[in-house]
Design an enzyme around this catalytic site. Sequence first.
Site, mmCIF file in Angstrom:
data_model
loop_
_atom_site.group_PDB
_atom_site.id
_atom_site.type_symbol
_atom_site.label_atom_id
_atom_site.label_comp_id
_atom_site.label_asym_id
_atom_site.label_seq_id
_atom_site.Cartn_x
_atom_site.Cartn_y
_atom_site.Cartn_z
ATOM 1 N N CYS A 1 -1.830 -40.960 53.513
ATOM 2 C CA CYS A 1 -0.790 -41.247 54.497
ATOM 3 C C CYS A 1 -0.262 -39.961 55.130
ATOM 4 C CB CYS A 1 0.359 -42.026 53.857
ATOM 5 S SG CYS A 1 1.173 -41.167 52.503
ATOM 6 N N GLU B 1 -2.651 -43.119 58.917
ATOM 7 C CA GLU B 1 -3.384 -43.193 57.657
ATOM 8 C C GLU B 1 -4.824 -42.788 57.942
ATOM 9 O OE1 GLU B 1 -2.481 -45.023 54.492
ATOM 10 O OE2 GLU B 1 -0.381 -45.002 55.098
#
Length: 361
Positions: A319, A353
């Site tokens: 992330c 992401e």
Amino acid sequence: MGLQFDPANYDAQLAAKRQRLVDLLAPFDAPEPQVFTSPLEHFRLRAEFRLWYEGGVPHYAMFEQGDNRNPILIEQLPIASKRINELMGPLLEACKADPLLGKKLFQVEFLTTLTNEALVTLCYHRPIDEKWDEPAKRLAEQLDILLIGRSRGRKRVLERDHLYEELSVAGRTWRYQQVEGGFTQPNGHVNQHMLSWAVEAAGHNDDDLLELYCGNGNFTLPLSTCFRRVMATELAKRSVYSAVENLEANGVENVTLVRLASEEVTEALTGVREFRRLRGIELNDFNFGTVFVDPPRAGLDPATLDLVKGYQRILYISCNPETLAANLEELNATHRITRSALFDQFPYTHHMESGVLLERR
């Protein structure tokens, strides 16, 4: 997040994210990333709003990061799911009309699913008790929602504190319990892309998978079809309980779930320390060929980095592409990137992401 909503700029923003990822992975000779797009609107399955009072009248409000004094008053939020937008107005009007629901209400949190279930949490700056329950039940029935009330040290759950999500991955539908206050992926459509990419990248294996940071089993369930056995680890008790529920609900029997932090997993697998929580689990029975990691924004700590270097393949979901790149500086000595991907979980923001598959050189 999403306050700069502008679908006309989506393609340009996504291209900039892709280029940023390409630049970060360039030192490691990574292949071109697969890019998985998001719906342009109504993609976010959860949202929380502070209430801002003007003349005693509450409004939904959001704030730019770092600024809690200048609210942006909101009636609808295009990035939020259609279900959230449908509920925002009627819910606020009901709270205005009933003092037991509206008095000192300061925050409203929405959690929804791709299957259109909705759970709403009302947060108060006053104690709430059983007197709150009756009007709350009427509101829950009127709006067809699950409803929770929270005040300092108190939690009123009318029916249940979780939803059930269904995600389609590689031709199979997986059912997930998602608990109020627990972590869930906010963009359900992109989450399905992430899971499908991970399954494809993992392929079919005769050996076992070690998974760190498994959460509620988001990746664990579909990845269980790719390996002989899986040992999945997670520290947060609430996530572990949901993961156990999700494994049972989906009939997954080849996963061993262990409540350990990643640092403790390293100590256990290297024989540095024994853990009571591993009693009855024979670590030597596992033949780990792949390790899957989905770490927090800080990335992998040094000890976990050393651990994952020992495996043939590393499947890494990140992330934070900056900490991914920092970890890759270490992993590049032993592994090479054979796949990469960009998952646009957070349109209209700089957040993204990404995923890489690394294989031993």
